[in-house]
Design a protein around this motif. Structure first.
Motif, PDB file in Angstrom:
ATOM      1  N   ASN A  44       0.823  -1.214   0.000  1.00 61.10           N
ATOM      2  CA  ASN A  44       0.000   0.000   0.000  1.00 61.10           C
ATOM      3  C   ASN A  44       0.853   1.258   0.000  1.00 61.10           C
ATOM      4  O   ASN A  44       0.542   2.236  -0.695  1.00 61.10           O
ATOM      5  N   ILE A  47       2.247   1.758  -3.527  1.00 63.40           N
ATOM      6  CA  ILE A  47       1.273   2.327  -4.466  1.00 63.40           C
ATOM      7  C   ILE A  47       1.126   3.824  -4.225  1.00 63.40           C
ATOM      8  O   ILE A  47       1.092   4.634  -5.167  1.00 63.40           O
ATOM      9  N   THR A  71       0.513  -8.215  -7.136  1.00 68.47           N
ATOM     10  CA  THR A  71      -0.721  -7.452  -6.896  1.00 68.47           C
ATOM     11  C   THR A  71      -0.447  -5.960  -6.963  1.00 68.47           C
ATOM     12  O   THR A  71      -1.234  -5.190  -7.536  1.00 68.47           O
ATOM     13  N   ARG A  74      -0.205  -5.061 -10.624  1.00 68.57           N
ATOM     14  CA  ARG A  74      -1.520  -5.028 -11.283  1.00 68.57           C
ATOM     15  C   ARG A  74      -2.282  -3.762 -10.921  1.00 68.57           C
ATOM     16  O   ARG A  74      -2.902  -3.125 -11.792  1.00 68.57           O
ATOM     17  N   ARG A  75      -2.226  -3.376  -9.656  1.00 63.69           N
ATOM     18  CA  ARG A  75      -2.956  -2.176  -9.230  1.00 63.69           C
ATOM     19  C   ARG A  75      -2.363  -0.911  -9.840  1.00 63.69           C
ATOM     20  O   ARG A  75      -3.102   0.014 -10.217  1.00 63.69           O
ATOM     21  N   ASP A  78      -3.406  -0.906 -13.459  1.00 58.97           N
ATOM     22  CA  ASP A  78      -4.829  -0.578 -13.566  1.00 58.97           C
ATOM     23  C   ASP A  78      -5.079   0.919 -13.416  1.00 58.97           C
ATOM     24  O   ASP A  78      -6.057   1.451 -13.935  1.00 58.97           O
ATOM     25  N   ARG A  79      -4.175   1.602 -12.706  1.00 57.34           N
ATOM     26  CA  ARG A  79      -4.276   3.058 -12.541  1.00 57.34           C
ATOM     27  C   ARG A  79      -3.667   3.809 -13.717  1.00 57.34           C
ATOM     28  O   ARG A  79      -3.646   5.037 -13.727  1.00 57.34           O
TER      29      ARG A  79
END
Length: 239
Positions: A44, A47, A71, A74-75, A78-79
């Motif tokens: 977190n 990111i 993960t 991927r996040r 995706d942004r």
């Protein structure tokens, strides 16, 4: 932390690892190598830091306490975040490597690693993803009088065209991306044979020999062997 773009940093890096010793060692070494570095210890946090600071590249540990590096990747993708990602993994596992590439990673380094290897991999990925400098031909790699065009798949030494097979072309491209740096046979296998080659490193010796017969017969040798370590490509004038 200062974000002054006028400083002469080679690139901005985000280093993500939950082990303080590894994270601090990497950050210190990369700063010494000329990079601007900021850090994170969880997925977190990575990111958040990446979204706010827009790094040129992320060095990302696969095993994190809140989510794995895949993960996180991927996040970020995706942004719409498209900066390259270099994975750090403790697993020398083909499945892990393929998964990292599938989710949008650009390269990997297996723990334990040498700091020199990490720096070399970072610079190679930055060259590959950021392209040539503005004063060079687009898509071209140039080392001394040797040039390689990735779009046309043309290779020249001086004004002499050199015909290469697809694998020879990939091998030469990798050597040129890492010009002046010694790369091991295992690194070459990983990058030129797409991570899934299960044969012996002797295939590298064979293809280095093929390249030398085409590249080095034209002028001063450019491909050099570092016995027990690997190979390095240098311009003839830098010998």
């Amino acid at each position: 932390m200062s974000t002054d773009q006028d400083q002469n940093f080679e690139a901005r890096l985000l280093v993500v690892d939950d082990e303080p010793n590894i994270r601090d060692l990497l950050a210190t070494s990369l700063r010494f190598a000329g990079f601007e570095v900021f850090t994170a210890s969880t997925g977190n946090e990575a990111i958040r830091e990446a979204t706010e600071n827009k790094p040129d590249l992320v060095v990302l540990d696969v095993m994190l306490p809140d989510m794995d590096g895949f993960t996180v990747t991927r996040r970020l993708r995706d942004r719409g975040e498209q900066y390259p990602i270099l994975f750090l993994t403790a697993k020398d596992d083909t499945k892990d490597k393929v998964q990292g590439l599938t989710v949008g990673g650009d390269d990997y380094v297996t723990k334990p690693f040498s700091l020199e290897e990490v720096v070399a991999r970072i610079r190679a990925v930055l060259r590959r993803t950021h392209g040539a400098s503005e004063d060079t031909v687009e898509s071209a790699l140039v080392v001394g009088d040797l040039s390689l065009d990735e779009d046309s798949h043309e290779v020249y030494r001086g004004d002499i065209a050199i015909d290469l097979s697809p694998t020879e072309f990939k091998l030469l491209r990798y050597l040129m991306l890492n010009s002046g740096r010694v790369v091991s046979k295992t690194q070459i296998l990983d990058h030129v044979w797409d991570y899934d080659w299960s044969g012996e490193v002797g295939i590298v010796e064979s293809y280095i020999s093929y390249l030398r017969r085409k590249i080095d017969v034209i002028g001063e040798p450019m491909i050099h062997t570092k016995r027990g370590i690997g190979y390095v490509l240098r311009s003839a004038e830098s010998r």
